[in-house]
Motif scaffolding. Structure first.
Motif, PDB file in Angstrom:
ATOM      1  N   VAL A  64      85.346  69.555  75.555  1.00 33.39           N
ATOM      2  CA  VAL A  64      84.756  69.546  73.897  1.00 33.39           C
ATOM      3  C   VAL A  64      83.454  69.826  73.942  1.00 33.39           C
ATOM      4  N   GLU A  65      82.944  70.563  72.829  1.00 35.79           N
ATOM      5  CA  GLU A  65      81.572  70.914  72.685  1.00 35.79           C
ATOM      6  C   GLU A  65      81.055  69.351  72.030  1.00 35.79           C
ATOM      7  N   ARG A  66      79.955  68.973  72.648  1.00 38.21           N
ATOM      8  CA  ARG A  66      79.199  67.680  72.412  1.00 38.21           C
ATOM      9  C   ARG A  66      77.686  67.963  72.276  1.00 38.21           C
ATOM     10  N   ARG A  67      77.270  67.204  71.297  1.00 33.71           N
ATOM     11  CA  ARG A  67      75.745  66.933  70.960  1.00 33.71           C
ATOM     12  C   ARG A  67      75.436  66.281  72.182  1.00 33.71           C
ATOM     13  N   THR A  68      76.088  65.165  72.460  1.00 36.05           N
ATOM     14  CA  THR A  68      75.434  64.508  73.821  1.00 36.05           C
ATOM     15  C   THR A  68      75.139  65.276  75.067  1.00 36.05           C
ATOM     16  N   MET A  69      75.938  66.076  75.288  1.00 32.26           N
ATOM     17  CA  MET A  69      75.938  67.059  76.513  1.00 32.26           C
ATOM     18  C   MET A  69      75.052  68.011  76.308  1.00 32.26           C
ATOM     19  N   PHE A  70      74.566  68.291  75.134  1.00 28.97           N
ATOM     20  CA  PHE A  70      73.417  69.274  74.912  1.00 28.97           C
ATOM     21  C   PHE A  70      72.068  68.341  75.203  1.00 28.97           C
ATOM     22  N   HIS A  71      72.132  67.469  74.711  1.00 31.81           N
ATOM     23  CA  HIS A  71      70.750  66.747  75.018  1.00 31.81           C
ATOM     24  C   HIS A  71      70.484  66.138  76.530  1.00 31.81           C
ATOM     25  N   LEU A  72      71.660  65.855  77.140  1.00 34.09           N
ATOM     26  CA  LEU A  72      71.742  65.712  78.497  1.00 34.09           C
ATOM     27  C   LEU A  72      71.080  67.147  79.317  1.00 34.09           C
ATOM     28  N   LYS A  73      71.544  68.153  78.748  1.00 34.95           N
ATOM     29  CA  LYS A  73      71.059  69.442  79.412  1.00 34.95           C
ATOM     30  C   LYS A  73      69.519  69.702  79.058  1.00 34.95           C
ATOM     31  N   LYS A  74      69.379  69.392  77.788  1.00 34.35           N
ATOM     32  CA  LYS A  74      67.897  69.730  77.303  1.00 34.35           C
ATOM     33  C   LYS A  74      66.821  68.913  77.574  1.00 34.35           C
TER      34      LYS A  74
END
Length: 445
Positions: free
Chosen positions: A404-414
């Motif tokens: 699922v697209e998640r903001r939390t995973m984006f910040h984990l990456k970034k």
């Protein structure tokens, strides 16, 4: 862990080191010493991690790392640079700052290998002998394999760009800002690549950028991939198909870029299911993932490599299939995992244990399960965190559905993964999320 990672030996067949700034560096080893307990060839993520672990174990002067580049790039950040979220300066550090201090840095390119006599030869003609060898040379980017591509990448305003090299990554955001209307085309080559998700991550970011800038209705987003699928792992492919359909992105499978006509702003693709058929597409923006291969110098040593020039290793132990004192790590091996930094993190613990066992005359017990991950960034605030093993089965760290697209995973990456790379992986401390996964799944995974 991060994707599309490699940070050294980013050279094309014209022999230009894209990861090298060629300024004078005073911190490399100028010793006349030509024999080491362990020689590590390559200063990318795998080479740095291996040299850090074993120089600490064996002591100063026992380990040499052979690497010609002045700069070390954290390439997973290139996706964000292409979208204007980071800068190239954010992604690099001097090689002298990331190599372990207890290892001797031989600032040369390794041009030949002699595993029968436990020697390698550097570009200046020096023979370096070893007791043990770790090969971590990464992959070679072959921009010149596509006629017209380098011309397009070096012509201002051509709209041709590529996130895969520090020499060209800034062109992506420049091309996005300059985009007015027409086709925005993104490619995936008919070769092995670093991180199979990276060629489409730039597409999702670009599509969102054009929406934010009010240009999306004037843009036709096209993804031409040589693969028969959108992504190799079914669970994440299903999620990505929903993304492309919801954003009206055209996907053409089995379509391989074979020529760029930058002055005409046209790209020629071959239908891999009917090689006589070619399709020419106009473009306003063309993002190219270049064809890739094993490094030329490695391919020349048939004793160490398979038919494609990649280091022949046992996929479970990372030990060479013929030479017991040789190990491989990362993109240069023929281990059938996806080629990412996360795979290096999964491999380094196995290499540490098994090479230590060889040094101690003990049997090899550590097994690499093929773990890798690819943070599939789908825009400026969302990410699908794909994690999987050799069999293509999801091997997810968190007890949630990571498709699922998640903001939390984006910040984990970034925001989190860069520090994990610089402070953890390169120093030999990060060996993948196995323990974290087990804890989060209460020992059931």
């Amino acid at each position: 862990m991060a994707c599309a990672f490699r940070s050294k030996f980013l050279y094309d067949n014209s022999r230009v080191l894209a990861s090298t700034s060629w300024f004078t560096c005073k911190n490399y080893c100028s010793t006349s010493k030509n024999s080491y307990e362990l020689v590590v060839v390559g200063g990318g993520a795998g080479g740095c991690a291996a040299a850090a672990k074993f120089s600490s174990k064996l002591g100063a002067g026992k380990v040499a790392i052979i690497e010609p580049a002045d700069m070390h790039y954290y390439q997973p950040m290139f996706t964000l640079i292409g979208g204007g979220m980071k800068t190239l300066k954010n992604s690099c550090k001097p090689m002298s700052k990331v190599l372990p201090k207890k290892a001797d840095w031989i600032k040369q390119r390794c041009i030949s290998f002699d595993p029968d006599n436990n020697k390698v030869v550097t570009e200046d003609g020096k023979e370096i002998s070893y007791k043990y060898l770790v090969l971590a040379l990464g992959m070679q980017l072959n921009y010149d394999a596509i006629p017209g591509l380098i011309e397009g990448l070096t012509t201002p305003g051509s709209g041709v760009c590529s996130n895969y090299s520090p020499a060209y990554v800034d062109r992506t955001f420049e091309s996005l800002k300059a985009f007015k209307s027409g086709n925005a085309v993104f490619t995936f080559p008919n070769t092995p690549v670093k991180c199979a998700g990276a060629p489409q991550k730039v597409m999702y970011i670009s599509e969102e950028y054009l929406r934010k800038e009010g240009k999306r209705d004037k843009a036709n987003i096209i993804y031409n991939t040589s693969l028969p699928v959108l992504f190799g792992i079914q669970k994440y492919a299903d999620a990505l198909w929903k993304v492309v359909k919801s954003r009206n992105i055209e996907v053409n499978t089995r379509r391989n870029l074979v020529e760029v006509l930058p002055r005409e702003k046209r790209a020629v693709f071959q239908n891999l299911d009917n090689l006589a058929e070619k399709v020419t597409t106009d473009f306003e923006l063309l993002h190219v993932t270049p064809p890739m291969s094993a490094p030329k110098e490695l391919k020349a040593c048939q004793q160490l490599t398979d038919a494609n020039g990649f280091v022949s290793v046992n996929k479970d132990s990372m030990q060479h299939t013929t030479y017991s004192n040789v190990f491989g790590i990362g993109d240069c091996t023929n281990s059938p995992n996806a080629k990412t930094a996360a795979a290096v993190a999964g491999q380094i613990g196995v290499l540490r244990k098994n090479l230590s066992a060889v040094m101690a005359g003990k049997p090899l017990t550590a097994v690499y399960d093929g773990y890798t991950s690819c943070p599939l960034v789908t825009g400026y605030s969302k990410c699908i965190l794909a994690e999987f093993d050799y069999s293509g089965q999801p091997l997810e760290t968190f007890p949630i559905n990571q498709a699922v697209e998640r903001r939390t995973m984006f910040h984990l990456k970034k925001d989190f993964m860069p520090d994990m790379y610089w402070l953890g992986l390169l120093n030999g401390y990060w060996e993948g999320p196995g323990l974290m996964r087990s804890a989060m799944h209460l020992g059931m995974k």
